[in-house]
Structure formats: structure tokens, C-alpha cells
Write an enzyme that holds these catalytic residues in place. Structure first.
Site, PDB file in Angstrom:
ATOM      1  N   TRP A 168       0.753  -1.388  -0.028  1.00 52.94           N
ATOM      2  CA  TRP A 168       0.000  -0.063   0.086  1.00 52.94           C
ATOM      3  C   TRP A 168       0.960   1.111   0.064  1.00 52.94           C
ATOM      4  O   TRP A 168       0.526   2.220  -0.673  1.00 52.94           O
ATOM      5  CB  TRP A 168      -1.104   0.015   1.116  1.00 52.94           C
ATOM      6  CG  TRP A 168      -1.932  -1.090   1.062  1.00 52.94           C
ATOM      7  CD1 TRP A 168      -1.983  -2.193   2.116  1.00 52.94           C
ATOM      8  CD2 TRP A 168      -3.040  -1.461  -0.004  1.00 52.94           C
ATOM      9  NE1 TRP A 168      -3.239  -3.074   1.470  1.00 52.94           N
ATOM     10  CE2 TRP A 168      -3.670  -2.734   0.351  1.00 52.94           C
ATOM     11  CE3 TRP A 168      -3.197  -0.793  -1.170  1.00 52.94           C
ATOM     12  CZ2 TRP A 168      -4.444  -3.295  -0.315  1.00 52.94           C
ATOM     13  CZ3 TRP A 168      -4.360  -1.438  -2.064  1.00 52.94           C
ATOM     14  CH2 TRP A 168      -4.757  -2.522  -1.744  1.00 52.94           C
TER      15      TRP A 168
ATOM     16  N   ASP B 227      -1.471   6.877   6.420  1.00 53.86           N
ATOM     17  CA  ASP B 227      -2.578   5.757   5.794  1.00 53.86           C
ATOM     18  C   ASP B 227      -2.758   4.916   7.047  1.00 53.86           C
ATOM     19  O   ASP B 227      -2.109   4.338   7.558  1.00 53.86           O
ATOM     20  CB  ASP B 227      -1.991   5.059   4.602  1.00 53.86           C
ATOM     21  CG  ASP B 227      -3.252   4.002   4.138  1.00 53.86           C
ATOM     22  OD1 ASP B 227      -4.324   3.996   4.728  1.00 53.86           O
ATOM     23  OD2 ASP B 227      -2.732   3.311   3.174  1.00 53.86           O
TER      24      ASP B 227
ATOM     25  N   LYS C  68     -12.329  -1.582   6.790  1.00 57.55           N
ATOM     26  CA  LYS C  68     -11.307  -2.868   7.621  1.00 57.55           C
ATOM     27  C   LYS C  68     -11.727  -2.674   8.984  1.00 57.55           C
ATOM     28  O   LYS C  68     -11.804  -3.538   9.550  1.00 57.55           O
ATOM     29  CB  LYS C  68      -9.965  -2.269   7.317  1.00 57.55           C
ATOM     30  CG  LYS C  68      -9.417  -3.347   6.365  1.00 57.55           C
ATOM     31  CD  LYS C  68      -8.427  -2.599   5.304  1.00 57.55           C
ATOM     32  CE  LYS C  68      -8.028  -3.466   4.236  1.00 57.55           C
ATOM     33  NZ  LYS C  68      -7.321  -2.414   3.029  1.00 57.55           N
TER      34      LYS C  68
HETATM   35  C1  PLP Z   1      -6.902  -1.892   2.202  1.00 60.00           C
HETATM   36  C2  PLP Z   1      -5.809  -0.813   2.276  1.00 60.00           C
HETATM   37  C3  PLP Z   1      -5.792  -0.004   1.085  1.00 60.00           C
HETATM   38  C4  PLP Z   1      -6.619   0.225   0.134  1.00 60.00           C
HETATM   39  O1  PLP Z   1      -7.739   0.456   0.395  1.00 60.00           O
HETATM   40  P1  PLP Z   1      -9.003   0.845  -0.793  1.00 60.00           P
HETATM   41  O2  PLP Z   1     -10.189   1.373   0.132  1.00 60.00           O
HETATM   42  O3  PLP Z   1      -9.379  -0.605  -1.411  1.00 60.00           O
HETATM   43  O4  PLP Z   1      -8.490   1.825  -1.889  1.00 60.00           O
HETATM   44  C5  PLP Z   1      -4.894   1.074   1.457  1.00 60.00           C
HETATM   45  N1  PLP Z   1      -4.081   1.045   2.611  1.00 60.00           N
HETATM   46  C6  PLP Z   1      -4.066   0.126   3.521  1.00 60.00           C
HETATM   47  C7  PLP Z   1      -3.234   0.294   4.719  1.00 60.00           C
HETATM   48  C8  PLP Z   1      -5.053  -0.952   3.295  1.00 60.00           C
HETATM   49  O5  PLP Z   1      -4.970  -1.767   4.396  1.00 60.00           O
END
Ligand code: PLP
Length: 353
Positions: free
Chosen positions: A100, A166, A190
Site C-alpha cells: 500500500w 494511511d 477494515k
Molecule cells: C486496504 C488498504 C488500502 C486500500 O484501500 P481501498 O479502500 O481498497 O483503496 C490502502 N491502505 C491500506 C493500509 C490498506 O489496508
């Protein structure tokens, strides 16, 4: 019967939240209308949005500190782009801790030059790089607090400003001084709600510094000025996120869930460490409390383990293809009892050899 849901994302939500959400789909607060068939400009939905924005800041301890909360669309992946669009003029620093982070770097390169501050790519991202230096004069520094795929988690954050994080897979899971961040983003699916919305928390004073013109939908300032209602928001995803945040607040907030999360992770890591058959993937000091990654030792009978996992009612334990093996995702809503079931299966398989 409800499965023990270790899915990495979209992932488990509290049962009481699912119940309330399903009721609201049919009849929202006894209004005779469904939540998803009313105007987003109705006072009923404006209340939902305002409560969700306020509660996200409250849970993080960021009220009245110059932050704004937004519920946007496009996932965390669109934030890879929006962050750079709004903040990157010349050069930004990124910590490369996995897939990511790498995707965030790739997108930001459309807008300026990127300095990779450090990377653990050479060891397939099994640890968090340390002892790197951050030069002066960067537009911002970007980190990924929890690396969902590899099962590593940052314990210490760089002393940099602006600092962008993030937090898609560990938002609301542990207490931190959240005021060290200037921008936090997290895809809801998540640890917060259904797929379809992304929480963005941004300190307003970092905006408006780049010279480029920004299309409205990409511009944080536009979304702030419109109270996160510039266009039709993802009403269902925002409502379910609000219910999950209320559930968390009723439990005692981040401090309370953090203890529970640590107990859960300990069960799985103990099962790994006290065995001959499991090999933990992540370096011990960087292990994630949210996602525990492991493989089976050479010669272990993966088929039998798989059958034991399945007959215990455990769902979603397969590792991501870039790591292989297994990944136990233990987000806020996963009960301790589910993790105990997994730990029991792991310990039993280890005894059988
Ligand atoms: C799942 C995830 C993403 C991607 O998220 P989307 O909503 O599918 O774009 C980005 N960063 C992390 C840390 C993730 O776990």
C-alpha cells in the site's frame, strides 16, 4: 451460525451494528422511509453526517484543534492521489513499508518528486525500517501505520511536519497522540464500516499551499466548505460507520478496545511462538496487533490444518499471495472468543505435530 471472521477487508462488523443497519435499510428511525431512499440533504441524513464527522474527531481526541473530518469516496487508493494533489509541490518523503505504501508512492509521482526515506523491500517488507534520516524542506512525509498484507505496524512515527498517515487497517484500534498527524485517512472497510467511504481527517492549515489548480472533487477545501456534502455522499456507508463508532464509544473508546486488541493478538502470537509448526512472518518488534501473519514450517500438513480451521468455523485466514501462508486479521469487532477458537485450533494442531 455466525462464523469466526478473520477476513482482512471488507471485514467483520459488530453484530449489533449489522442489526441496526439492516433495520435502517427498511425503516430509518420509524420514519416510514429507508435510510437509502431519503435525500442526503434531509435533516435526518444531515444529522447522520454531522454526528459521524464529530464522533470521529472525538474518538481520536482531535476536537477543537483545527482538524476537519470528511467522509469521501474512492477508497484509500484515491487518497494516494488526493494527498499529493493537495500537498505536493516539489518533493515529499515516503516510508516504503509494503504494497500500500508502494502504491501511494506510485500515485504521488504524478505530482512531484518522491524521496523514499527507507524501504524494507529487500526482505519482502517483513519489518519496519528504522534509523533513517528525514531531510529538511519536504512538502510532507507519508507513512502507513499498519501494513495489512505483511502484518507489521509502526510503533514510532517520524518527527516530521506535515505528517500524513494511511491508517486504513488500524484506525480506532490503539491510542496514539493523533495530533502528531496533519492528515489521516482510512478506507472504512477494515476497522470502521462497509466499503464505500473513506475517512479523511485533515488539519486545515496545511491546505492551500500548492500552486496548481485542483478539480473540485479532488480538493479537500471544497469538501470542507461543503461539510462533506459537495456531492451525494455514500449514505449507507457513512451511517454504518457512525453506528460502529457509537459502538466503540459505548465500549469505552479507543483505550478500552486497545486492551482487548492486545489480548487478542497475544493469543495468536503466543500460539506461534510456543510452537514448532508456525513461523511468524513479521519481525517480532514490528508485529501488528491487527493482522498476524504466519506460515507453516516445512513438512507440516497444511491440508489437515486447513480442515481443522474450516471445521472450527473460521473464515478468511488465507494469507495474501505476496506473503503466502496465513493471516489472522483481528479488527476491533472480532470478539476475543473467536480468537480463542483460532488459538485453540493452532495449539491443537501443534500438539498433533
Ligand atoms: C486496504 C488498504 C488500502 C486500500 O484501500 P481501498 O479502500 O481498497 O483503496 C490502502 N491502505 C491500506 C493500509 C490498506 O489496508
Amino acid at each position: 451460525m455466525k462464523k469466526h471472521n478473520f477476513s482482512a477487508g471488507p471485514s467483520i462488523l459488530p453484530q449489533s451494528v449489522l442489526q441496526k443497519a439492516s433495520e435502517a435499510v427498511i425503516d430509518f428511525n420509524q420514519s416510514g422511509l429507508s435510510l437509502i431512499e431519503i435525500s442526503h440533504r434531509s435533516s435526518a441524513f444531515v444529522d447522520v453526517m454531522e454526528s459521524a464527522r464529530a464522533l470521529s474527531l472525538e474518538l481520536l481526541g482531535l476536537q477543537n484543534k483545527g482538524y476537519q473530518a470528511l467522509f469521501l469516496q474512492g477508497g484509500a487508493s484515491l487518497q494516494f492521489i488526493m494527498v499529493a494533489y493537495n500537498l505536493l509541490e516539489k518533493k515529499a518523503g515516503y516510508l516504503n513499508t509494503g504494497t500500500w505504501a508502494n502504491n501511494a508512492i506510485k500515485e504521488a509521482k504524478h505530482f512531484g518528486s518522491i524521496l523514499e526515506l527507507a524501504s524494507s523491500k529487500d526482505s519482502n517488507f517483513n519489518h519496519i525500517p528504522k534509523n533513517y534520516t528525514i531531510p529538511e524542506g519536504l512538502d510532507y512525509v507519508h507513512v502507513t501505520s499498519n501494513n495489512t498484507i505483511f502484518g507489521t505496524q509502526l510503533q514510532n512515527f517520524p518527527n516530521a511536519s506535515p505528517l500524513v498517515c494511511d491508517m486504513s487497517s488500524d484506525i480506532f484500534s490503539r491510542s496514539l497522540d493523533f495530533s502528531q498527524f496533519d492528515l489521516i485517512y482510512a478506507g472504512a472497510q477494515k476497522n470502521m464500516g462497509p466499503a464505500g467511504t473513506t475517512l479523511v481527517i485533515v488539519k486545515e492549515d496545511i491546505l492551500g499551499k500548492v500552486l496548481r489548480s485542483i478539480p473540485s472533487m479532488m480538493d479537500y477545501k471544497v469538501h470542507i466548505d461543503k461539510d462533506s456534502m459537495f456531492n451525494t455522499p455514500p449514505v449507507f456507508a457513512v451511517y454504518v460507520s457512525l453506528l460502529t463508532m457509537q459502538w466503540l464509544k459505548d465500549l469505552g473508546g479507543i483505550k478500552a478496545i486497545e486492551k482487548e486488541n492486545q489480548r487478542k493478538a497475544q493469543l495468536v502470537y503466543d500460539a506461534i511462538d510456543q510452537s514448532d509448526v508456525y513461523v511468524g512472518f513479521a519481525a517480532k518488534e514490528d508485529r501488528s496487533v491487527m493482522n498476524a501473519t504466519f506460515t507453516l514450517a516445512e513438512g507440516a500438513d497444511a491440508e489437515t490444518f486447513g480442515q481443522m480451521v474450516k471445521s472450527a468455523g473460521i473464515n478468511g485466514l488465507n494469507g495474501h499471495r505476496v506473503v503466502g501462508g496465513y493471516r489472522a486479521s483481528m479488527y476491533n469487532a472480532l470478539p476475543l472468543e473467536s480468537v480463542q477458537v483460532l488459538a485453540d485450533v493452532m495449539n491443537e494442531f501443534n500438539r498433533k505435530g
